[in-house]
Write an enzyme that holds these catalytic residues in place. Structure first.
Site, short mmCIF file in Angstrom:
data_model
loop_
_atom_site.label_atom_id
_atom_site.label_comp_id
_atom_site.label_asym_id
_atom_site.label_seq_id
_atom_site.Cartn_x
_atom_site.Cartn_y
_atom_site.Cartn_z
CG ASN A 258 -2.19 0.82 0.99
OD1 ASN A 258 -2.38 1.83 1.64
ND2 ASN A 258 -3.06 0.39 0.08
CG LEU A 308 1.99 5.50 3.60
CD1 LEU A 308 3.36 5.43 2.96
CD2 LEU A 308 1.75 6.88 4.17
CG HIS A 309 -2.29 3.52 -2.68
ND1 HIS A 309 -3.37 2.95 -3.30
CD2 HIS A 309 -1.63 4.21 -3.64
CE1 HIS A 309 -3.37 3.28 -4.58
NE2 HIS A 309 -2.34 4.04 -4.82
CB CYS A 310 -6.00 3.44 2.37
SG CYS A 310 -5.70 1.69 2.10
CB CYS A 311 -4.10 8.13 3.85
SG CYS A 311 -4.14 7.07 5.31
#
Length: 316
Positions: A258, A308-311
């Site tokens: 992520n 991280l990517h989700c945020c």
């Protein structure tokens, strides 16, 4: 749909506050967001969603998905314009409230904070974390997510595939039938499992005794071919050692896959596991040799089952 490593215009962060699920660890999560803000703003503009009401902070899943369309000018000079695709986010299959999150894109567009050609697709559920693009016409996704309950029934898999091709300008859709993490509540988002990198490279999470389905996913990846009929270059990431919910004691879906690619750098989630953190950063660095590899401690983020990517959501 561009590949994530193409030149970006900005990255969106939707900020945690005391009325989100982050309330019990608000100081810890705000510290992580501040680190993300600092690293991203060194390299490109930020869009900070703070004063717009929101249910939660997963910009990857409620933010616009950007596509680019050729738009030749009258004098024959090539140009590209952003298409801002506004899909419905329904809390990963109606698991969580998302009514306010679905208003964020409209506010950003009406205020002129994001620019492009607006497309309303709010009759179709699609989360940014559920798709990956190679920028050349191939979209990756998972059957366990896009065919999950309360997403787009009664549409069939072929019908959903046709919509993905139409909306995202894709020539083909690759469906992975295996892969899930313990504790995941997204029904198997591709960005927690397999990521596309330059030169037909797939970076993926390896399996272990607790995740036999990841072993089956690896077999699928070995059989995949590019549109030119060539095997993909495969880079296997380690799986972090188990991390647990500090309150409930349940295992959390920690993953190195992520990560976020930004202009000039890759931000990689770390989990205070120095040996595995370093190995994951080394492997991701193999795929992105021209970018700085920056680790960000995501032990607080994973407490809410993301990383991280989700945020984040990038714009082109």
């Amino acid at each position: 749909m561009p590949a994530e490593w193409e030149r970006q215009s900005a990255v969106q962060l939707t900020m945690p506050h005391e009325h989100t699920d982050w309330a019990p660890i608000l100081p810890e999560i705000l510290a992580v967001y501040e680190e993300m803000r600092r690293e991203i703003s060194k390299r490109e503009p930020l869009i900070i969603v703070d004063d717009i009401p929101h249910n939660d902070t997963w910009a990857r899943d409620h933010g616009f998905i950007t596509c680019l369309t050729p738009n030749p000018s009258p004098i024959g000079e090539g140009d590209e314009k952003a298409i801002l695709l506004d899909f419905k986010f329904n809390g990963w299959g109606e698991k969580f409230p998302a009514e306010l999150d679905n208003e964020i894109n409209r506010h950003l567009y009406e205020r002129g904070l994001v620019k492009g050609l607006y497309e309303d697709h709010l009759d179709f559920v699609l989360e940014g974390g559920s798709i990956e693009s190679d920028g050349k016409g191939t979209i990756f996704t998972t059957t366990c997510c896009l065919m999950a309950l309360h997403r787009n029934q009664p549409l069939t898999q072929p019908e959903i595939e046709e919509r993905l091709k139409e909306y995202l300008g894709a020539e083909r859709v690759v469906w992975l039938n295996h892969g899930s993490l313990i504790g995941d509540d997204t029904d198997g988002h591709i960005d927690t499992l397999v990521r596309i990198a330059p030169d037909d490279t797939l970076i993926y999470i390896g399996g272990d005794g607790d995740h036999p389905d990841l072993v089956e996913m690896e077999k699928e990846l070995m059989e995949l071919r590019t549109m030119e009929g060539k095997p993909y270059r495969l880079l296997k990431l380690p799986l972090p050692r188990p991390i647990y919910d500090t309150a409930a004691g349940n295992r959390l879906p920690a993953t190195y896959a992520n990560y976020l690619v930004i202009n000039g750098a890759v931000l990689v989630p770390t989990y205070n596991q120095s040996d595995l953190d370093a190995e994951a950063m080394r492997i991701i660095g193999e795929a992105f040799p021209d970018r700085e590899i920056v680790g960000i401690d995501c032990r607080a983020v994973v407490q809410q089952h993301g990383s991280l990517h989700c945020c984040t959501m990038q714009y082109y």
